[in-house]
Scaffold this motif. Structure first.
Motif, mmCIF file in Angstrom:
data_model
loop_
_atom_site.group_PDB
_atom_site.id
_atom_site.type_symbol
_atom_site.label_atom_id
_atom_site.label_comp_id
_atom_site.label_asym_id
_atom_site.label_seq_id
_atom_site.Cartn_x
_atom_site.Cartn_y
_atom_site.Cartn_z
ATOM 1 N N CYS A 32 48.143 42.450 42.519
ATOM 2 C CA CYS A 32 46.801 42.968 42.273
ATOM 3 C C CYS A 32 46.523 42.879 40.771
ATOM 4 O O CYS A 32 47.376 42.470 39.981
ATOM 5 N N GLN A 33 45.349 43.288 40.383
ATOM 6 C CA GLN A 33 44.955 43.240 38.975
ATOM 7 C C GLN A 33 45.914 44.060 38.100
ATOM 8 O O GLN A 33 46.320 43.616 37.025
ATOM 9 N N MET A 34 46.300 45.233 38.544
ATOM 10 C CA MET A 34 47.179 46.087 37.754
ATOM 11 C C MET A 34 48.598 45.528 37.697
ATOM 12 O O MET A 34 49.315 45.758 36.724
ATOM 13 N N CYS A 35 49.004 44.790 38.716
ATOM 14 C CA CYS A 35 50.312 44.125 38.677
ATOM 15 C C CYS A 35 50.338 43.109 37.545
ATOM 16 O O CYS A 35 51.331 42.996 36.826
ATOM 17 N N HIS A 78 49.737 52.871 37.662
ATOM 18 C CA HIS A 78 49.556 52.153 38.926
ATOM 19 C C HIS A 78 50.130 52.959 40.094
ATOM 20 O O HIS A 78 49.522 53.050 41.162
ATOM 21 N N THR A 79 51.299 53.563 39.887
ATOM 22 C CA THR A 79 51.896 54.403 40.930
ATOM 23 C C THR A 79 50.961 55.556 41.291
ATOM 24 O O THR A 79 50.774 55.871 42.477
ATOM 25 N N GLY A 80 50.375 56.175 40.286
ATOM 26 C CA GLY A 80 49.431 57.272 40.541
ATOM 27 C C GLY A 80 48.218 56.818 41.319
ATOM 28 O O GLY A 80 47.712 57.548 42.185
ATOM 29 N N GLY A 84 47.219 58.053 45.092
ATOM 30 C CA GLY A 84 45.994 58.839 45.122
ATOM 31 C C GLY A 84 45.999 60.025 44.165
ATOM 32 O O GLY A 84 45.226 60.959 44.338
ATOM 33 N N TRP A 85 46.862 59.983 43.146
ATOM 34 C CA TRP A 85 46.917 61.076 42.177
ATOM 35 C C TRP A 85 45.724 61.038 41.239
ATOM 36 O O TRP A 85 45.325 62.044 40.693
ATOM 37 N N TRP A 86 45.206 59.838 40.989
ATOM 38 C CA TRP A 86 44.036 59.669 40.138
ATOM 39 C C TRP A 86 43.330 58.384 40.523
ATOM 40 O O TRP A 86 43.839 57.580 41.289
ATOM 41 N N GLU A 87 42.127 58.240 39.993
ATOM 42 C CA GLU A 87 41.303 57.064 40.289
ATOM 43 C C GLU A 87 41.862 55.832 39.584
ATOM 44 O O GLU A 87 42.402 55.925 38.487
ATOM 45 N N GLY A 88 41.671 54.706 40.211
ATOM 46 C CA GLY A 88 42.042 53.435 39.599
ATOM 47 C C GLY A 88 40.798 52.653 39.233
ATOM 48 O O GLY A 88 39.674 53.144 39.394
ATOM 49 N N PRO A 89 40.970 51.447 38.753
ATOM 50 C CA PRO A 89 39.815 50.614 38.422
ATOM 51 C C PRO A 89 38.986 50.331 39.672
ATOM 52 O O PRO A 89 39.536 50.021 40.727
ATOM 53 N N THR A 90 37.686 50.450 39.558
ATOM 54 C CA THR A 90 36.831 50.229 40.731
ATOM 55 C C THR A 90 36.862 48.785 41.204
ATOM 56 O O THR A 90 36.521 48.509 42.354
ATOM 57 N N SER A 91 37.286 47.881 40.339
ATOM 58 C CA SER A 91 37.313 46.475 40.728
ATOM 59 C C SER A 91 38.434 46.152 41.708
ATOM 60 O O SER A 91 38.410 45.101 42.343
ATOM 61 N N ASP A 115 45.243 50.086 45.049
ATOM 62 C CA ASP A 115 45.629 51.383 45.600
ATOM 63 C C ASP A 115 46.375 51.265 46.934
ATOM 64 O O ASP A 115 46.621 52.260 47.606
ATOM 65 N N GLN A 116 46.774 50.060 47.278
ATOM 66 C CA GLN A 116 47.543 49.826 48.495
ATOM 67 C C GLN A 116 48.953 49.356 48.144
ATOM 68 O O GLN A 116 49.105 48.437 47.348
ATOM 69 N N VAL A 117 49.951 49.976 48.738
ATOM 70 C CA VAL A 117 51.340 49.580 48.496
ATOM 71 C C VAL A 117 51.672 48.445 49.453
ATOM 72 O O VAL A 117 51.595 48.609 50.670
ATOM 73 N N SER A 118 52.041 47.294 48.903
ATOM 74 C CA SER A 118 52.357 46.152 49.763
ATOM 75 C C SER A 118 53.849 46.063 50.066
ATOM 76 O O SER A 118 54.241 45.402 51.013
ATOM 77 N N TRP A 119 54.691 46.711 49.260
ATOM 78 C CA TRP A 119 56.139 46.686 49.458
ATOM 79 C C TRP A 119 56.718 47.928 48.810
ATOM 80 O O TRP A 119 56.261 48.370 47.754
ATOM 81 N N GLU A 120 57.717 48.503 49.467
ATOM 82 C CA GLU A 120 58.405 49.642 48.856
ATOM 83 C C GLU A 120 59.868 49.654 49.280
ATOM 84 O O GLU A 120 60.237 49.089 50.305
ATOM 85 N N PHE A 121 60.676 50.287 48.440
ATOM 86 C CA PHE A 121 62.100 50.449 48.690
ATOM 87 C C PHE A 121 62.467 51.860 48.267
ATOM 88 O O PHE A 121 62.137 52.282 47.155
ATOM 89 N N LEU A 122 63.119 52.597 49.147
ATOM 90 C CA LEU A 122 63.463 54.000 48.899
ATOM 91 C C LEU A 122 62.224 54.816 48.535
ATOM 92 O O LEU A 122 62.247 55.634 47.619
ATOM 93 N N THR A 123 61.147 54.554 49.229
ATOM 94 C CA THR A 123 59.831 55.185 49.089
ATOM 95 C C THR A 123 59.156 54.913 47.742
ATOM 96 O O THR A 123 58.146 55.539 47.427
ATOM 97 N N LEU A 124 59.661 53.986 46.958
ATOM 98 C CA LEU A 124 59.038 53.643 45.681
ATOM 99 C C LEU A 124 58.460 52.230 45.757
ATOM 100 O O LEU A 124 59.109 51.306 46.250
#
Length: 149
Positions: A32-35, A78-80, A84-91, A115-124
């Protein structure tokens, strides 16, 4: 350990994280953009490490620490956003205005949501792991700077 060893480990760690990111991308996990934002400081850290090693510019290790701290901070942000801890870029988040019209067609480029997690390991997520590993790299850069005295 010496300044040179810490610098190699820190810059090499950033290179390894970049390689990992591109391998994930190749395996079907588009960023994503933040990645992308998280990658730029790693590129800087690799360049800083190469310059510091080639020219013996040990003072640059502080810039390496700043680059690692920057990507770690972006990873925390990005994790936040993902959690959903805070708002991200609207784009690139669910509330973005760009989710209409041609962007939803299957013919065009795929919009990857920040704001979507595409992959995680040990809940991260990948962003969380980047934040953790980059914080470790920051410590290595700081050790390099302190050992240069």
């Amino acid at each position: 350990m010496t300044c040179k060893t810490y610098t190699i480990l820190a810059a090499g760690g950033s290179a390894a994280l970049l390689i990992g990111a591109y391998l994930f991308q190749f395996a079907g996990y588009p960023p994503c953009q933040m990645c992308y934002w998280q990658r730029w400081p790693h590129f800087a850290a690799v360049a800083i490490g190469a310059i510091a090693l080639y020219f013996g510019a040990k003072a640059l290790t502080w810039l390496g620490a700043l680059a690692a701290a920057t990507t770690s901070g972006i990873g925390i942000y990005h994790t936040g956003v993902e959690r959903g801890w805070w708002e991200g870029p609207t784009s690139c988040t669910g509330g973005g205005d760009l989710l209409s019209g041609d962007l939803l067609s299957t013919d065009g480029p795929r919009l990857v949501m920040c704001d979507q997690v595409s992959w995680e390991f040990l809940t991260l997520s990948m962003a969380s792991w980047n934040a953790i590993f980059s914080a470790v790299l920051m410590v290595l850069w700081i050790k390099a700077a302190l050992s240069a005295r």
